[in-house]
Design an enzyme around this catalytic site. Structure first.
Site, PDB file in Angstrom:
ATOM      1  N   GLU A 124       0.801  -1.224   0.000  1.00 47.13           N
ATOM      2  CA  GLU A 124       0.000   0.000   0.000  1.00 47.13           C
ATOM      3  C   GLU A 124       0.835   1.277   0.000  1.00 47.13           C
ATOM      4  OE1 GLU A 124      -2.828  -0.086   3.213  1.00 47.13           O
ATOM      5  OE2 GLU A 124      -3.927  -1.755   2.352  1.00 47.13           O
ATOM      6  N   GLU A 179      -5.596  -8.624   0.908  1.00 46.34           N
ATOM      7  CA  GLU A 179      -6.266  -8.201   2.147  1.00 46.34           C
ATOM      8  C   GLU A 179      -7.733  -7.916   1.864  1.00 46.34           C
ATOM      9  OE1 GLU A 179      -4.526  -5.029   4.468  1.00 46.34           O
ATOM     10  OE2 GLU A 179      -2.485  -5.713   4.057  1.00 46.34           O
TER      11      GLU A 179
END
Ligand code: GBH
Length: 446
Positions: A172, A353
């Protein structure tokens, strides 16, 4: 082709990679052991006022000592894939130089334990725990740190490349940019927009340099980026909202996807930042070629949609979870997966995720009833199944998270795990969702 499973359920493709995910600083603890150096999250979490209750990752879920028990819990779940991250300061205490053998050995034992249990290891090289010594020389604002990252990655590939089939580079990048450098809720706690997008460029550069380093080792491992993507919808049907949502999408998604997968930064975002921005001035000839080095897969992390108003603000449309930033919207999973395949395909995808926090309590009878997590996962997996049926080349799915853990600025109050961690005793208790997920995996169907 996935079809109807038993009892009208939804069958997943044969060999689908059912998994769960964690990250080093959030579960390992043992922050002072075996030659580990300090990371920016040690510094940040030990600074008063930065995390809820002053929580730190010093002990976390004590996974560094309890990894063997955790491996057995993964086997009991029937996991096919486990996504974890490697702590850079365990490998290079100050971010440079010869790798620390004791640090490498921990991940070697972990990977071997996974293989022994028939679980495929997937390793993230960077999940936010930058060596503090590198922050002291400028952190991700320094272009040199991208090269330091490539050296670290090279050392890890050489030591562990024979037992890790899939690598993810940077977890991320957007969260580092937005939370580390715009809002300041994450380490290093800056609020500096001009720095933030230079950091974005250097994170993307670090990704590309790591891909190049892996190819140079000649190994068989596969590699890709890990992006948290947010479908950005106009909050109403005015042209102004549509336009605002488009630019918002540029900052949330295309900044990362376009540079890594198309070799260009989105023109609307560059124009919005302006030619004098530190990012614009930091892009050198050849950078985009490096950043867009071909990858083997793209990792998608999905939690929430964003609804953008005509003035460029955001609003909510769906119920939120215990995390105020998260609206529960399973169709967003379908939208983001099909969009990535449509706009950037046909690259293989993995979901690394997806999950939500629930107010879990350990009952007197020793059970944890997280019914909300079961519904969340069932609905999101149904959306995943629909995306696969519509042609998305998705190879695996990882629940965030295997274990309750240190949820960054939220400390230990938010529980995201399939497995409950009773922190005072470090006892692990599989929640209702873990029992449910085990049956889904065994049936390969919802
Ligand atoms: C992921 O981030 C992370 O990869 C993982 O480590 C984390 O534990 C998990 O999700 C659950 O959160 O406080 O209002 O500024 C998801 C993206 C970015 C969402 C930071 C929350 C903070 C919002 N996250 N963001 S706010």
């Amino acid at each position: 082709d996935p079809a109807e499973g038993p009892a009208g359920g939804l069958r997943f493709p044969t060999g689908f990679g059912w998994g769960a995910a964690t990250s080093a600083y959030q579960i390992e603890g043992a922050t002072k052991e075996d030659g580990r150096g300090e990371s920016i999250w040690d510094t940040f979490s030990r600074t008063p006022g930065r995390t809820r209750n002053g929580d730190t990752g010093d002990v976390a879920a004590d996974h560094y000592h309890r990894y063997a028990e955790d491996l057995d819990l993964m086997r009991d779940l029937g996991l096919r894939s486990y996504r974890f991250s490697i702590s850079w300061p365990r490998i290079q205490a100050d971010g440079t130089g010869a790798p620390n053998q004791r640090g490498l050995d921990f991940y070697r034992r972990l990977a071997d334990g996974l293989h022994e249990r028939g679980i495929s290891p997937m390793a993230t090289l960077f999940h936010w725990d930058l060596p503090q010594a590198l922050q002291d020389i400028g952190g991700w604002e320094s272009r040199d740190v991208a090269h330091r990252f490539a050296d670290y990655a090279d050392a890890v590939f050489r030591a562990l490349g024979d037992r890790i089939p899939v690598w993810l580079t940077i977890n991320e990048p957007k969260t580092v940019v937005q939370n580390g450098y715009l809002e300041g809720h994450h380490a290093p706690g800056r609020q500096d927009p001009d720095a933030a997008y230079l950091v974005a460029h250097h994170l993307q550069l670090a990704h590309g340099l790591a891909v190049r380093a892996l190819r140079a080792t000649g190994g068989t491992g596969r590699i890709g980026p890990a992006f948290n993507l947010h479908p950005c919808y106009p909050a109403d049907d005015t042209p102004a909202a549509a336009e605002a949502a488009r630019l918002y999408d540029g900052y949330e998604n295309r900044l990362y996807l376009d540079s890594a997968l198309k070799g260009s930064y989105p023109a609307d975002v560059l124009a919005d930042l302006g030619p004098g921005s530190r990012m614009a001035r930091g892009i050198r000839d050849g950078d985009l070629e490096l950043i867009s080095a071909p990858v083997d897969l793209v990792a998608v992390q999905y939690y929430t949609p964003i609804y953008v108003t005509a003035d460029g603000g955001t609003t909510r449309r769906w119920p939120t979870s215990e995390a105020q930033w998260q609206q529960i919207y399973p169709d967003g999973m379908y939208d983001i997966l099909t969009r990535v395949t449509r706009d950037y395909g046909p690259v293989p995808l993995t979901i690394t995720e997806n999950g939500l926090p629930t107010p879990d309590v350990l009952a007197d009878d020793g059970t944890v009833d997280d019914a909300g997590r079961v519904s969340f996962l069932r609905e999101h997996l149904a959306a995943v199944h629909r995306a696969i049926s519509d042609g998305v080349p998705l190879e695996s799915y990882h629940v965030w998270s295997l274990l309750d853990n240190f949820e960054w600025a939220e400390g230990y109050d938010q529980r995201w795990g399939l497995i409950y961690v009773d922190y005072p005793t470090q006892r692990r208790v599989p929640k209702r969702s873990a029992h449910w997920y085990r049956q889904v995996i065994a049936a390969n169907a919802l």
